[in-house]
Motif scaffolding. Structure first.
Motif, mmCIF file in Angstrom:
data_model
loop_
_atom_site.group_PDB
_atom_site.id
_atom_site.type_symbol
_atom_site.label_atom_id
_atom_site.label_comp_id
_atom_site.label_asym_id
_atom_site.label_seq_id
_atom_site.Cartn_x
_atom_site.Cartn_y
_atom_site.Cartn_z
ATOM 1 N N SER A 25 -0.638 -0.206 1.666
ATOM 2 C CA SER A 25 0.735 -0.673 1.482
ATOM 3 C C SER A 25 1.727 0.299 2.122
ATOM 4 N N GLU A 26 1.496 1.610 1.925
ATOM 5 C CA GLU A 26 2.376 2.611 2.518
ATOM 6 C C GLU A 26 2.298 2.584 4.047
ATOM 7 N N TYR A 73 8.007 -9.879 2.634
ATOM 8 C CA TYR A 73 7.897 -8.420 2.475
ATOM 9 C C TYR A 73 9.229 -7.840 1.997
ATOM 10 N N GLU A 110 9.957 -8.739 -1.643
ATOM 11 C CA GLU A 110 9.107 -7.967 -2.570
ATOM 12 C C GLU A 110 9.669 -6.563 -2.759
ATOM 13 N N ARG A 111 10.108 -5.929 -1.675
ATOM 14 C CA ARG A 111 10.674 -4.582 -1.776
ATOM 15 C C ARG A 111 11.986 -4.609 -2.551
ATOM 16 N N SER A 137 4.267 -0.405 5.282
ATOM 17 C CA SER A 137 5.710 -0.158 5.193
ATOM 18 C C SER A 137 6.159 0.773 6.311
ATOM 19 N N ARG A 180 -0.970 -5.131 4.186
ATOM 20 C CA ARG A 180 -0.534 -4.795 2.825
ATOM 21 C C ARG A 180 -1.429 -5.430 1.773
#
Length: 367
Positions: free
Chosen positions: A325-326, A357, A360-361, A329, A312
């Motif tokens: 990043s996607e 992580y 952050e989400r 995830s 990420r």
């Protein structure tokens, strides 16, 4: 006649059958099910997966290979009672435990077999043998327009079934099938970047070509990649499985991945030395994610979490324009699913990288 039912992915078809089984087990619905779809879209795999999930014995009858007496049984004369009785075939379930009777290739079965099948589908019996209440009946077959051997289904047969059309979906295949089936990372990465090549039966029929891409054929390509080391021989096999043009495109990606993706090496390398080991292309990073999920064990799971977490942060290190990043995830989603399936949840609970992580989400308002 066309099948005017709802079209769903293989994963959705599995959920429909699970709900049907739950309703039947609760005594609220006793029905027979019919999965329509092109060859290779995953109808058989849906039924096999359902059997594993509900702990059912699977009785798989290929209707193109049997005669009516194979279902009805064979008669013999009982002299003591002066009557004809029937030996019941052993291919029909008769126990009390959960079971699935899978009538595969129903639409390709000989018309002479259909009257015998009617009793199974509607009345759940053949002759004097009645199926236990713990048996779920599922049939499957191709349609006339799919280019396979198939007969139009008459109304007398159609009315005895709940119909579902199964259609290939790249997103569903990658999320629900690729990881549990151990699909080779290069195949998974290729389908993620070329989802239009997961299933090409209609296009191949239009072009008059014999070979088409299907989920089943890509599963075979995965096995070829796992077991045939010689590249030239492997390429002939892949072309004979999915067609020459898709095989040529796949070979370029597979070569790139083989040269850049080092899953086992990354798992064995200290964290501070891993940065240079990340692939530089979208294909390579995608294959890394799938390879990482496939290689994950309880022992190396915390390291796999680190690799995804560090992925990420690559956006500002020469990876601009790539959806790192996607991808990370997506990788976490797959890795969490694998951990839940194997009972490794505590490793995620103990990981500071995953905690960061998740925080952050949450701060960004993401689930």
């Amino acid at each position: 006649m066309s099948v005017n039912a709802t079209t769903v992915s293989a994963g959705e078809a599995l959920r429909v059958l699970e709900a049907g089984w739950a309703a039947q087990a609760a005594g609220g619905l006793t029905a027979s099910w019919m999965l329509h779809g092109r060859p290779g879209v995953g109808k058989t795999e849906v039924v096999q997966t359902l059997a594993r999930r509900i702990g059912a014995d699977l009785f798989d009858l290929r209707l193109t290979t049997i005669e009516p007496q194979d279902l009805r049984g064979l008669p013999f004369f009982d002299h003591e009672r002066a009557r004809t009785v029937w030996y019941r075939p052993e291919d029909l379930p008769d126990g009390d435990g959960p079971a699935i009777l899978f009538l595969d290739e129903l639409t390709a079965a000989a018309p002479a077999l259909q009257p015998t099948v009617y009793g199974l589908l509607q009345e759940r019996r053949v002759g004097r043998h009645r199926l236990p209440d713990s048996v779920l009946i599922v049939a499957a077959g191709n349609r006339v327009e799919d280019g396979a051997i198939a007969y139009d289904m008459g109304t007398a047969l159609s009315d005895r079934l709940i119909h579902v059309i199964v259609q290939a979906s790249a997103e569903d295949w990658l999320k629900t099938y690729a990881v549990p089936a151990g699909i080779h990372p290069s195949v998974a990465a290729f389908i993620r970047t070329r989802p239009d090549l997961l299933e090409t039966t209609e296009d191949s029929l239009r072009r008059g070509q014999m070979i088409a891409c299907t989920p089943r054929s890509w599963t075979r390509v995965s096995r070829i990649m796992d077991t045939v080391p010689d590249r030239a021989l492997r390429q002939v096999m892949v072309a004979g499985t999915v067609g020459a043009a898709p095989a040529a495109e796949f070979a370029l990606l597979a070569d790139e991945i083989a040269a850049t993706v080092q899953v086992d090496a990354m798992l064995a390398t200290p964290r501070r030395e891993r940065a240079a080991m990340y692939p530089r292309t979208l294909h390579g990073l995608t294959a890394l994610v799938y390879g990482l999920i496939g290689a994950a064990t309880r022992e190396n799971l915390s390291t796999a979490i680190e690799i995804l977490a560090d992925l990420r942060g690559l956006g500002g290190q020469g990876y601009s324009g790539l959806p790192v990043s996607e991808l990370a995830s997506f990788g976490f989603e797959l890795l969490i699913g694998r951990a839940l399936e194997r009972g490794w949840e505590e490793v995620f609970g103990q990981s500071p990288d995953y905690a960061a992580y998740a925080a952050e989400r949450q701060a960004a308002g993401l689930p």
